[in-house]
Design an enzyme around this catalytic site. Structure first.
Site, short mmCIF file in Angstrom:
data_model
loop_
_atom_site.label_atom_id
_atom_site.label_comp_id
_atom_site.label_asym_id
_atom_site.label_seq_id
_atom_site.Cartn_x
_atom_site.Cartn_y
_atom_site.Cartn_z
N THR A 553 13.14 55.92 32.95
CA THR A 553 14.18 56.94 33.03
C THR A 553 13.91 57.83 34.23
O THR A 553 12.92 57.66 34.95
CB THR A 553 14.19 57.83 31.76
N LYS A 577 9.68 59.67 38.72
CA LYS A 577 8.84 60.39 39.69
C LYS A 577 8.56 61.84 39.30
O LYS A 577 7.77 62.52 39.96
CB LYS A 577 9.50 60.36 41.07
N GLU A 604 3.27 52.85 40.29
CA GLU A 604 3.50 52.18 41.57
C GLU A 604 4.95 52.29 42.01
O GLU A 604 5.25 52.49 43.20
CB GLU A 604 3.11 50.70 41.45
N VAL A 607 7.01 55.04 44.38
CA VAL A 607 7.18 54.94 45.84
C VAL A 607 7.36 53.48 46.21
O VAL A 607 6.47 52.66 45.97
CB VAL A 607 5.96 55.51 46.59
N ALA A 609 9.51 51.15 45.04
CA ALA A 609 9.93 50.21 43.99
C ALA A 609 8.82 49.21 43.71
O ALA A 609 7.75 49.59 43.23
CB ALA A 609 11.24 49.53 44.38
N LEU A 611 7.07 47.47 45.92
CA LEU A 611 6.09 47.32 47.00
C LEU A 611 4.74 47.90 46.58
O LEU A 611 4.68 48.95 45.94
CB LEU A 611 6.57 48.03 48.26
N ASP A 676 14.42 63.28 46.67
CA ASP A 676 13.75 62.08 46.18
C ASP A 676 12.68 61.60 47.17
O ASP A 676 11.57 61.24 46.78
CB ASP A 676 14.79 60.97 45.97
N LYS A 680 8.44 61.46 46.94
CA LYS A 680 7.65 60.27 47.24
C LYS A 680 6.52 60.58 48.23
O LYS A 680 5.38 60.14 48.03
CB LYS A 680 8.55 59.17 47.79
N GLY A 795 16.64 48.74 44.12
CA GLY A 795 17.27 47.65 43.38
C GLY A 795 16.59 47.45 42.04
O GLY A 795 15.38 47.62 41.90
#
Length: 813
Positions: A553, A577, A604, A607, A609, A611, A676, A680, A795
């Site tokens: 969420t 986040k 993880e 920041v 998604a 990666l 946002d 990050k 995504g």
């Protein structure tokens, strides 16, 4: 000669008694059979209850008696539909005798141990009579012998001690002249040398069978029950538990002492002396192998079983006045012995400053009272402290003859418990090392048994129990990925991943055995009303090993519950986040709780998604490297927007497209305002070791005042149309220089900022396509050429895969 004993469950119903008779018929084909039977299941408790009711002048004892009578008459009528009148009359006479005894207890308000033995003896006498008469009605060559005429004891009522010489002589003389194919013996019952009815105590029917087997030097003693042997753990609590094929006598005694109720410890001694094997068999599955118990070493396995005793209280005698003074232990345990208080656990530190021991919780208060009285002088002189009682505890024990020859068993046991936040209150391990015992909270028993069983008995498979909150776009993809990869994880990574809880904003559902993912949406739609606190409380109450809470969420209230989960040693995996970009103190507290309670806190996907940005950063720091600066494009949504925005498109339309394709939050202002991205870079700065707050980050917004002050999402989109010239100007200025617009986050020398930048050709950010992210780490080792991580940064699928990777990381820990 076969000696078989059937427990209360085995003779607890018409169906089961029929199975017992079939087993006896099969056995007698090869040689004579001696069959010891318990009371019908539950009858002993009912007899005692009726007795206590009568003693207290409660006339409901008559109702309890009627229930006992009806049970036996019903069993007889169903086993022998056309029962002979003489047989029925004899059973009724026995039942009338029982009622007369209860009436006497009611009249004189007395239920002494002597009377109690008379009362409970009816259970075995009734069941053995019914079984014998049923077999006779089937034409089977059978006789019933009252063991009260064979087993002779002292007059220690309720737990009489056997006179072995007389008892063995009686058994041998009787069976030397016996010619019947089957002899039925009531277990548990006996008589004193003075002719008074006595009983052999808990597990007395097993003991009866062992005495008979020992006296006659039988080839084996078979104990028939409702499970297929002694299990690696309690199968009611550990579903993966399985029967143990072979055990030594010592291992069997240890397991039975610690709660494996299929065998009563004193049973072992008479047959152990004669080296007579014991076989535990299942009445309901007579062809199952069961457990074979004998002297010989079974195999090279270390831990043979895990067992437990509940309802334990831990008492501690402590004080500096004990140090170096002989006799404290003697005085302590003499007090307990005088009041017949059994000690099941003892441990004492070499400092002699304290002695810790476990007793049944029913005895705890009396033990404290009597010990405090015995040490009253030392307590008043402050040489020792009054006894301290801890309640609601259990003992969990590892059992195995070979543990002594294998290093690391204790360490493995206690590290496994610790990883699952199971606090060990006391430890005991004898020099023989056949038993390692730990006292834990009764609340943690199921988790402890399952955790230890997984480590010591299962094929390196680790069970993960996942609770997912937020099964919208990303959450749905995560569940589908788990469904798709479940078999792969089990076969290749030895991870048994189960989804135990699911919640969206409306409903939540739980299944301790794992929610079926084939139709999880339908299951969730029928769930109870969703509640964040309720979700947490249920996960806590389930108390499952290797539990993981997954937050999919962007909800602040959910993030505020992370601390609660971590304190319960429930790992937290989050793409939300908010927690890690909250105040530094809150962020730091979550990291501290993660370490303290050994509960991973992984984020993880905060920041980049899917990666591996944070994981790479953590590895750099852990290896001793130091981050000097970070440059990054961290918003897949903003990168998508500026990659698709040009002089032929409207900024409003591109943002709408990004939202429709799931690249922005439902409220795109969160993405476009730069907040946002600021969160990050804040998280990366903190993970690099910098103390920083969100307000310390400079945010150079490219939005207009009207955009920033919009009251709603619809109002925001309207301002984008009104201010389209502003965005066209930003594009034109960059395009004129041959540059591209990228929203960049920077961290350098302890300071951070985010904002729109014109990126020239040749820069690593220039050709960043679609929704991709890129992060460049400059460190002491990567001074000139940075470490670069690049790929899809937004995504549902890639974010879900990042969450999935964190879950697997915990499983591989």
């Amino acid at each position: 000669m076969h000696v078989l004993k059937f427990g209360g469950t085995s003779v607890g119903s018409v169906e089961n008694i029929t199975k017992v008779i079939q087993i006896l018929e099969d056995y007698k084909k090869s040689q004579p059979v001696i069959c010891v039977v318990s009371a019908v299941g539950g009858i002993t408790d009912k007899l005692l209850k009726a007795g206590h009711l009568a003693q207290t002048k409660d006339e409901s004892y008559l109702s309890e008696y009627k229930t006992i009578k009806d049970i036996h008459l019903n069993i007889l009528s169903r086993l022998i539909p056309n029962v002979d009148k003489a047989v029925l009359d004899k059973l009724n006479t026995k039942l009338d005798n029982l009622k007369s005894l209860l009436d006497g207890i009611y009249l004189i308000n007395e239920l002494s141990p002597k009377t109690s033995d008379k009362l409970v003896s009816f259970g075995e006498l009734l069941s053995s009579y019914i079984i014998t008469e049923t077999m006779k009605s089937k034409g089977i060559d059978v006789v019933r012998k009252n063991t009260q005429e064979l087993i002779i004891t002292n007059d220690n009522f309720t737990k009489a001690e056997v006179n072995y010489n007389t008892t063995y002589k009686n058994i041998q003389e009787y069976f030397s002249n016996s010619t019947q194919g089957v002899t039925i013996l009531p277990g548990f019952v006996s008589k004193s040398q003075q002719g008074e009815i006595t009983t052999l105590g808990r597990g007395g029917s097993d003991f009866t069978a062992a005495l008979v087997a020992s006296a006659l030097e039988a080839d084996t003693l078979e104990i028939w029950t409702d499970v297929s042997g002694m299990y690696t753990a309690n199968p009611k609590l550990v579903k993966q538990a399985y029967p143990i094929k072979k055990l030594s006598y010592q291992e069997a005694m240890e397991l039975s002492h610690f709660g494996a109720k299929v065998l009563y410890p004193p049973t072992v001694q008479p047959v152990l002396d004669k080296n007579i094997p014991i076989v535990i068999k299942n009445t309901m599955e007579p062809d199952a192998d069961g457990t074979y118990i004998a002297h010989e070493q079974t195999n090279n396995l270390t831990v043979r079983g895990i067992s437990n005793i509940n309802d334990i209280s831990l008492l501690t005698l402590e004080g500096s006045g004990m140090v170096g003074i002989p006799g404290f232990s003697k005085r302590l345990f003499e007090v307990l012995a005088n009041y017949k208080i059994n000690v099941v656990f003892i441990t004492q530190a070499s400092s002699e400053h304290s002695i810790c021991f476990g007793v049944n919780k029913a005895d705890a208060n009396q033990a404290k009272e009597k010990i405090d009285q015995a040490f009253e002088y030392e307590i008043t002189q402050h040489k020792i402290n009054p006894i301290v009682i801890e309640t609601d505890l259990s003992i969990v024990a590892l059992i195995g003859d070979n543990m002594k020859s294998h290093q690391g068993i204790s360490g493995k046991m206690f590290s496994t418990l610790g990883k699952n936040n199971i606090n060990v209150r006391a430890i005991a391990q004898g020099a023989s090392e056949k038993n390692i015992s730990a006292v834990i909270s009764e609340h943690d028993v199921k988790k402890a048994l399952n955790t230890l069983h997984e480590v010591f008995f299962e094929v390196k498979t680790k069970q993960l129990n996942v609770f997912i909150t937020g099964v919208g776009n990303v959450g749905e993809r995560l569940v589908e990925q788990i469904k798709q990869q479940k078999k792969y994880l089990k076969d290749n990574l030895k991870i048994n991943l189960r989804v135990i809880g699911l919640s969206n904003s409306r409903q939540m559902v739980f299944d301790e055995d794992g929610i079926s993912l084939k139709n999880w949406k339908a299951v969730l739609s029928t769930g109870e009303t969703a509640s964040l606190e309720g979700f947490f409380k249920t996960a806590k109450a389930m108390n499952l090993r290797n539990s993981i809470f997954v937050d999919v969420t962007a909800n602040k209230d959910v993030a505020n519950l992370y601390a609660n989960y971590l304190k319960e040693s429930i790992a937290v995996v989050a793409c939300n986040k908010i927690a890690c970009s909250d105040t530094f103190d809150k962020y730091n507290q979550l990291k501290y709780l993660s370490r303290k309670y050994n509960a991973p806190f992984l984020f993880e996907t905060n920041v980049g998604a899917g990666l591996p940005v944070i994981d790479t950063l953590n590895n750099l720091i852990a290896s001793g490297d130091k981050v000097t600066s970070i440059q990054a494009v961290l918003s897949g949504s903003l990168n998508f927007v500026f990659n698709n925005f040009n002089d032929t498109t409207k900024f409003h339309d591109v943002v709408k497209q990004a939202q429709a394709e799931g690249y922005t939050e439902p409220d795109p202002r969160i993405d476009l305002s730069g907040v946002d991205v600021a969160r990050k870079i804040l998280i990366l700065a903190r993970e690099s070791g910098t103390v920083m707050e969100l307000e310390d980050i400079t945010n150079d917004s490219f939005l207009t005042k009207a955009n920033l002050e919009s009251d709603s999402v619809d109002d925001f989109y309207k301002t984008l149309i009104d201010d389209d010239a502003h965005f066209q100007k930003l594009f034109a200025q960059a395009d004129e220089k041959g540059s591209k617009l990228k929203y960049v986050a920077e961290f350098n020398e302890g300071k951070a900022k985010v904002g729109l930048k014109e990126i020239p050709q040749g820069h690593p950010f220039y050709n960043l396509e679609g929704k991709d992210n890129i992060v460049m780490f400059y460190t002491q080792r990567y001074k000139e050429q940075p470490m670069i991580i690049k790929g899809a940064g937004a995504g549902a699928d890639v974010t879900a895969s990042g969450l999935f990777a964190d879950i697997i990381r915990i499983g591989n820990d």
